[in-house]
Motif scaffolding. Structure first.
Motif, short mmCIF file in Angstrom:
data_model
loop_
_atom_site.label_atom_id
_atom_site.label_comp_id
_atom_site.label_asym_id
_atom_site.label_seq_id
_atom_site.Cartn_x
_atom_site.Cartn_y
_atom_site.Cartn_z
N UNK A 1 0.76 -1.46 0.10
CA UNK A 1 -0.05 0.28 0.01
C UNK A 1 0.94 0.97 0.17
N UNK A 2 1.99 0.98 0.96
CA UNK A 2 2.83 2.46 0.98
C UNK A 2 3.33 2.54 -0.13
N UNK A 3 4.28 1.87 -1.03
CA UNK A 3 4.63 1.50 -2.33
C UNK A 3 4.24 2.14 -3.71
N UNK A 4 2.96 1.72 -3.49
CA UNK A 4 1.77 1.75 -4.76
C UNK A 4 1.81 3.39 -4.79
N UNK A 5 1.32 3.32 -3.11
CA UNK A 5 1.41 5.67 -2.93
C UNK A 5 2.33 6.15 -3.25
N UNK A 6 3.29 5.55 -3.08
CA UNK A 6 4.41 6.70 -3.80
C UNK A 6 5.06 6.36 -5.18
N UNK A 7 4.93 5.10 -5.85
CA UNK A 7 4.48 5.00 -7.21
C UNK A 7 3.97 6.09 -7.91
N UNK A 8 2.60 6.04 -7.24
CA UNK A 8 1.70 6.85 -7.71
C UNK A 8 1.66 8.22 -7.91
N UNK A 9 1.95 9.19 -6.89
CA UNK A 9 2.63 10.27 -6.26
C UNK A 9 4.08 10.31 -6.49
N UNK A 10 5.11 9.53 -6.81
CA UNK A 10 6.45 10.45 -7.00
C UNK A 10 6.74 11.42 -8.38
N UNK A 11 6.17 10.90 -8.84
CA UNK A 11 6.75 12.21 -9.93
C UNK A 11 6.24 13.35 -10.00
N UNK A 12 4.44 13.68 -9.03
CA UNK A 12 3.87 14.99 -9.46
C UNK A 12 4.86 15.21 -7.58
N UNK A 13 5.13 14.83 -7.12
CA UNK A 13 5.58 15.11 -5.06
C UNK A 13 6.93 15.58 -5.99
N UNK A 14 7.88 15.27 -6.98
CA UNK A 14 8.68 15.60 -7.43
C UNK A 14 8.58 17.11 -8.58
N UNK A 15 8.17 16.80 -9.28
CA UNK A 15 7.75 18.00 -10.00
C UNK A 15 6.81 19.38 -9.17
N UNK A 16 6.39 19.04 -8.12
CA UNK A 16 5.92 20.24 -6.96
C UNK A 16 7.29 20.50 -6.20
N UNK A 17 8.23 19.05 -5.85
CA UNK A 17 9.39 20.34 -4.77
C UNK A 17 10.24 21.38 -6.15
N UNK A 18 9.88 20.39 -6.84
CA UNK A 18 11.33 21.63 -8.08
C UNK A 18 10.55 23.03 -8.36
N UNK A 19 9.06 22.92 -8.13
CA UNK A 19 8.13 24.45 -8.24
C UNK A 19 8.28 25.22 -7.02
N UNK A 20 8.51 24.39 -5.75
CA UNK A 20 8.70 25.23 -4.27
C UNK A 20 10.29 25.90 -4.85
#
Length: 440
Positions: A90-109
């Motif tokens: 469950x944790x691994x799947x959640x991170x896989x689904x949101x990893x690219x989005x989170x990295x993109x948000x981090x760069x925009x921040x």
């Protein structure tokens, strides 16, 4: 507008990502239900051994009961192992689904210097994944079964059930005290650690200037004090959580002994059998175990809850960019009209009322004193900073009509501080694009 309303889109995005693992969570809950039912094997076996096997002296009955217990505990181990595997996924799947989005948000921040000193979206996602994959979810699945075990104690004798409920309430009170007393300490430790990390990152980014200005000793000393303050706060939070964890463990052992003592008194009076006395003590320990585990997992759960809330806000503040219509390669015509640029951090106006046209083959040089706006103009022309007013058009299209990665291949930009990403020179020249993408 309230923070909850602001972060609502982010909460929806997070819930959708976790919701895609709903079938795994349901399966883990079902396995938890059967595993907790199998926990009753120990008390029931103890009851049968004391009340039937010892009374009858039947070796055959003991052998049959022990074979059955062996099978049931083997099944319990399989179910518990399967539940752990499901929760980890469950944790691994959640991170896989949101990893690219989170990295993109981090760069925009980082572009906007948003959430300065706070963990990035990628760091928050990692904390959320650790909670979903760790021991927090099994505790949540096991907690609803604590009342079932306490209710089973009433079957043996009402006084045993009353003592069990009273002990459970004491453990819940310890849990609430732990949450109330340790929350401020955890917040302080987290804030000080983030402050120290932000200061260290800033010093590392300007390491050459730090050396040239003779600031290395002062920076190291300041950073050591910040790290020490963060460490002291973390130790305080750890001590408080550890104190309540030790108190809960000692209380659980004491309550098991108290149930055993009460059961012995009832057995002496003939109200219950010796087997019921032992079984009630085991049930008491099993009923209180999830509460004790919850206290031990509380710092991790708190950190995950903070990360969940921050990630909601960060996702909401940087929504998914709408797909832009692909544009053909533009003609090399640059048109700037009434351009005004402000520094994002300070909102100070550095460029105002600038207009010019550049046709193919033409060049324009901009000179001026330091802090006169030259770099601000360059950042606006490269679409790093958005114009506060006016327009910039490349081939007739405004810069915001182009996807950032596509525009970056059309506009040459040399920053003041040249940095190479971790990788080969070829990968940096290719803008870190995958090899198959480049060949295609």
């Amino acid at each position: 507008m309230s923070p909850s309303a602001i972060s609502k889109p982010g909460r929806r995005e997070l819930n959708q990502a976790v919701g895609k693992s709903r079938h795994l969570l349901i399966a883990a809950a079902v396995f938890s239900a059967f595993a907790n039912l199998l926990i009753l094997t120990g008390p029931l076996f103890m009851l049968q051994v004391y009340d039937r096997v010892l009374a009858s002296g039947s070796v055959e009955t003991l052998t049959a009961l022990f074979a059955l217990v062996t099978l049931l505990f083997l099944l319990y181990g399989i179910l518990d192992f399967a539940r752990g595997r499901l929760v980890a996924r469950v944790g691994a799947r959640t991170q896989t689904l949101l990893a690219r989005r989170a990295d993109e948000v981090s760069l925009r921040q980082a572009e906007r210097h948003a959430y300065e000193g706070e963990p990035s979206a990628a760091r928050n996602l990692t904390d959320v994944r650790q909670v979903l994959s760790g021991g927090a979810l099994p505790v949540i699945f096991d907690l609803p079964w604590a009342p079932v075990f306490l209710a089973a104690m009433f079957v043996f004798h009402p006084w045993l059930g009353v003592l069990g409920v009273a002990g459970g309430l004491v453990m819940v009170a310890i849990t609430l005290l732990n949450q109330w007393r340790s929350r401020k300490a955890l917040d302080a430790a987290r804030a000080l650690a983030a402050r120290a990390d932000a200061f260290a990152n800033a010093a590392q980014q300007d390491a050459t200037d730090v050396k040239a200005l003779g600031m290395k000793g002062g920076i190291v000393e300041r950073l050591a004090r910040l790290r020490q303050d963060a460490l002291a706060a973390d130790i305080t939070a750890s001590d408080r959580a550890g104190a309540y964890g030790s108190a809960s463990k000692a209380m659980r052992f004491y309550l098991q002994s108290a149930v055993l003592a009460l059961g012995a008194a009832l057995a002496i009076g003939g109200a219950i059998t010796p087997g019921a006395m032992i079984a009630a003590s085991i049930l008491m320990g099993r009923a209180l175990a999830p509460i004790e585990q919850g206290i031990a997992q509380w710092p991790v759960m708190q950190r995950g809850l903070f990360a969940w809330r921050r990630l909601q806000q960060q996702l909401a503040a940087a929504p998914v960019e709408a797909a832009k219509t692909p544009l053909p390669r533009p003609l090399p015509n640059l048109t700037v009209r009434n351009l005004a640029v402000v520094v994002p951090e300070t909102r100070a106006l550095t460029v105002g009322g600038v207009s010019f046209d550049l046709a193919p083959g033409q060049a324009l040089g901009v000179i001026g004193h330091s802090a006169s706006g030259k770099s601000s103009l360059g950042r606006a022309l490269a679409n790093i900073w958005q114009p506060a007013a006016g327009t910039i058009r490349l081939g007739g299209a405004t810069l915001d009509q182009w996807p950032a990665d596509r525009l970056g291949t059309l506009v040459g930009y040399l920053p003041q501080d040249v940095t190479l990403m971790a990788g080969t020179v070829a990968e940096n020249i290719a803008r870190m694009q995958p090899q198959d993408h480049l060949m295609g």
